[in-house]
Design a protein around this motif. Structure first.
Motif, PDB file in Angstrom:
ATOM      1  N   ALA A   1       0.816  -1.219   0.000  1.00  0.00           N
ATOM      2  CA  ALA A   1       0.000   0.000   0.000  1.00  0.00           C
ATOM      3  C   ALA A   1       0.849   1.267   0.000  1.00  0.00           C
ATOM      4  O   ALA A   1       0.761   2.116   0.892  1.00  0.00           O
ATOM      5  CB  ALA A   1      -0.946  -0.012   1.199  1.00  0.00           C
ATOM      6  N   LEU A   2       1.671   1.387  -1.022  1.00  0.00           N
ATOM      7  CA  LEU A   2       2.387   2.626  -1.296  1.00  0.00           C
ATOM      8  C   LEU A   2       2.391   2.830  -2.814  1.00  0.00           C
ATOM      9  O   LEU A   2       2.488   1.838  -3.567  1.00  0.00           O
ATOM     10  CB  LEU A   2       3.828   2.562  -0.784  1.00  0.00           C
ATOM     11  N   PRO A   3       2.301   4.074  -3.283  1.00  0.00           N
ATOM     12  CA  PRO A   3       2.203   4.307  -4.729  1.00  0.00           C
ATOM     13  C   PRO A   3       3.367   3.747  -5.544  1.00  0.00           C
ATOM     14  O   PRO A   3       3.214   3.480  -6.734  1.00  0.00           O
ATOM     15  CB  PRO A   3       2.151   5.843  -4.827  1.00  0.00           C
TER      16      PRO A   3
ATOM     17  N   ALA B   1      -0.394   4.060   6.011  1.00  0.00           N
ATOM     18  CA  ALA B   1      -0.379   4.765   4.733  1.00  0.00           C
ATOM     19  C   ALA B   1      -1.722   4.638   4.025  1.00  0.00           C
ATOM     20  O   ALA B   1      -2.250   5.623   3.480  1.00  0.00           O
ATOM     21  CB  ALA B   1       0.740   4.214   3.845  1.00  0.00           C
ATOM     22  N   LEU B   2      -2.286   3.434   4.047  1.00  0.00           N
ATOM     23  CA  LEU B   2      -3.565   3.233   3.366  1.00  0.00           C
ATOM     24  C   LEU B   2      -4.699   3.970   4.087  1.00  0.00           C
ATOM     25  O   LEU B   2      -5.533   4.610   3.437  1.00  0.00           O
ATOM     26  CB  LEU B   2      -3.888   1.736   3.279  1.00  0.00           C
TER      27      LEU B   2
ATOM     28  N   ALA C   1      -7.077   1.009  10.999  1.00  0.00           N
ATOM     29  CA  ALA C   1      -6.142  -0.118  11.060  1.00  0.00           C
ATOM     30  C   ALA C   1      -6.523  -1.018  12.216  1.00  0.00           C
ATOM     31  O   ALA C   1      -6.784  -0.544  13.321  1.00  0.00           O
ATOM     32  CB  ALA C   1      -4.714   0.389  11.229  1.00  0.00           C
ATOM     33  N   LEU C   2      -6.553  -2.333  11.961  1.00  0.00           N
ATOM     34  CA  LEU C   2      -6.915  -3.273  13.015  1.00  0.00           C
ATOM     35  C   LEU C   2      -5.714  -3.676  13.866  1.00  0.00           C
ATOM     36  O   LEU C   2      -5.882  -4.195  14.959  1.00  0.00           O
ATOM     37  CB  LEU C   2      -7.546  -4.530  12.407  1.00  0.00           C
ATOM     38  N   ALA C   3      -4.508  -3.457  13.325  1.00  0.00           N
ATOM     39  CA  ALA C   3      -3.280  -3.767  14.070  1.00  0.00           C
ATOM     40  C   ALA C   3      -3.270  -5.214  14.573  1.00  0.00           C
ATOM     41  O   ALA C   3      -2.940  -5.487  15.729  1.00  0.00           O
ATOM     42  CB  ALA C   3      -3.113  -2.794  15.243  1.00  0.00           C
ATOM     43  N   LEU C   4      -3.645  -6.139  13.707  1.00  0.00           N
ATOM     44  CA  LEU C   4      -3.606  -7.548  14.086  1.00  0.00           C
ATOM     45  C   LEU C   4      -2.167  -8.032  14.162  1.00  0.00           C
ATOM     46  O   LEU C   4      -1.318  -7.631  13.361  1.00  0.00           O
ATOM     47  CB  LEU C   4      -4.385  -8.387  13.075  1.00  0.00           C
ATOM     48  N   VAL C   5      -1.888  -8.891  15.113  1.00  0.00           N
ATOM     49  CA  VAL C   5      -0.539  -9.405  15.317  1.00  0.00           C
ATOM     50  C   VAL C   5      -0.381 -10.730  14.579  1.00  0.00           C
ATOM     51  O   VAL C   5      -1.281 -11.575  14.608  1.00  0.00           O
ATOM     52  CB  VAL C   5      -0.263  -9.607  16.816  1.00  0.00           C
ATOM     53  N   GLY C   6       0.771 -10.890  13.898  1.00  0.00           N
ATOM     54  CA  GLY C   6       1.074 -12.188  13.297  1.00  0.00           C
ATOM     55  C   GLY C   6       0.774 -12.314  11.836  1.00  0.00           C
ATOM     56  O   GLY C   6       1.127 -13.310  11.221  1.00  0.00           O
ATOM     57  N   TYR C   7       0.132 -11.330  11.230  1.00  0.00           N
ATOM     58  CA  TYR C   7      -0.150 -11.386   9.796  1.00  0.00           C
ATOM     59  C   TYR C   7       1.059 -10.840   9.029  1.00  0.00           C
ATOM     60  O   TYR C   7       1.799 -10.008   9.520  1.00  0.00           O
ATOM     61  CB  TYR C   7      -1.358 -10.533   9.438  1.00  0.00           C
TER      62      TYR C   7
END
Length: 339
Positions: free
Chosen positions: A147-149, A314-315, A328-334
């Motif tokens: 997710a960056l241009p 960024a997104l 942002a969900l800030a899930l851990v481990g993904y």
């Protein structure tokens, strides 16, 4: 008319072990063992062993069994793409994500609201899996790996042609193709076959089992031979598929002076390719690039965008500039597996 349906985030929300659907009492891609898990695809940061019950596509279940063993879950419930099941009054449907073989988005509907959890996905063509299917929804849960241009992937066919040109220009050197062992490896083999390459392709031991499974599930990869037990001289001028970690390590020394190639979206960053000693960067990814990501988010018409992993901030910021509600969900481990 003002909707009286409960907001999605009152019944579907992130917890420490993933995303939890409260009325259905199940988790999507949980990070620890749970009673009931819905799995989007077979990569290790989404599919883990130890759940009491797993619902996934038949292909993802077979991938999990190869990676973790036949008894890696207490029970499996296969659900084909396009089919719907009711779990405690919640409608659950799996639709193609276009990421790897068997990958699915999870479409959840309850109390007049619809959420789509995309897992990992891409819009580009891939001959080894069903193409991404767009589903409009109230909440769209997306990854943000690229997710960056700056991230704009090449067509895999273009990169395959580049590889074949290199083979022609360097007929005495073995081409080692570093590619993630689930999905990317098999996609690159199939794309190279479609480009006309009909010679045997050699496999590092780490990519043998999953490539055999792809063949078993109907993906024709042509003649594949193991590197183990094969004279390195006979592989000169040929293609060897291996995990990226094998490039430049002790295993690769048997090939003398190979051409090191790496198929990854990260190869868009030239400094990263140089840092890894990659002579032939192939900009091929199984994730959406920046234009595809923004296109997809807008086309879902979702009121809210939830971002699971990658370049979340960024997104979220960019979508905010477009007037879209995102968090942002800030899930851990993904995102811990290589791309």
């Amino acid at each position: 008319m003002i909707s009286t349906a409960p907001p999605v985030d009152t019944w579907l929300y992130p917890v420490g072990s993933g995303i939890y659907c409260e009325p259905g009492d199940f988790y999507i891609d949980p990070g620890r063992a749970v009673d009931r898990a819905v799995i989007t695809h077979g990569h290790g940061d989404h599919a883990r062993a130890g759940h009491r019950a797993v619902l996934a596509t038949p292909e993802t279940i077979e991938i999990m069994k190869v990676r973790y063993g036949e008894d890696c879950a207490g029970a499996f419930q296969p659900l084909a793409l396009g089919e719907t099941v009711n779990i405690n009054g919640v409608s659950v449907r799996l639709v193609p994500a276009g990421h790897i073989l068997g990958s699915a988005q999870v479409v959840i509907e309850w109390a007049g609201r619809r959420a789509v959890i995309s897992g990992d996905y891409k819009r580009a063509a891939d001959p080894t899996c069903a193409p991404f299917e767009l589903v409009t929804c109230d909440v769209f849960v997306t990854e943000a790996t690229f997710a960056l241009p700056v991230f704009r992937h090449e067509k895999a066919e273009h990169e395959a042609a580049k590889l074949l040109s290199s083979l022609k220009a360097e007929p005495d050197r073995t081409h080692l193709i570093g590619a993630y062992n689930l999905g990317k490896c098999q996609r690159m083999i199939r794309v190279v076959r479609d480009a006309g390459y009909d010679q045997p392709i050699y496999l590092h031991g780490a990519v043998v089992a999953l490539s055999e499974l792809y063949q078993k599930l109907g993906i024709d990869l042509g003649e594949l031979l193991p590197v183990a037990g094969t004279d390195p001289k006979s592989m000169r001028g040929g293609i060897v598929m291996c995990p990226p970690s094998a490039l430049g390590d002790r295993w690769s020394r048997r090939f003398g002076d190979p051409v090191n190639a790496f198929a990854s979206g990260w190869m868009r960053v030239r400094g990263r390719a140089r840092q890894l000693g990659v002579e032939l960067p192939l900009v091929v990814s199984d994730h959406v690039d920046w234009p595809e990501l923004i296109q997809t988010v807008l086309e879902t018409e979702a009121e809210e965008i939830w971002v699971t992993h990658g370049r979340e901030d960024a997104l979220v910021h960019y979508l905010g500039t477009l007037g879209r509600k995102a968090r942002a969900l800030a899930l851990v481990g993904y995102g811990e597996e290589a791309e």
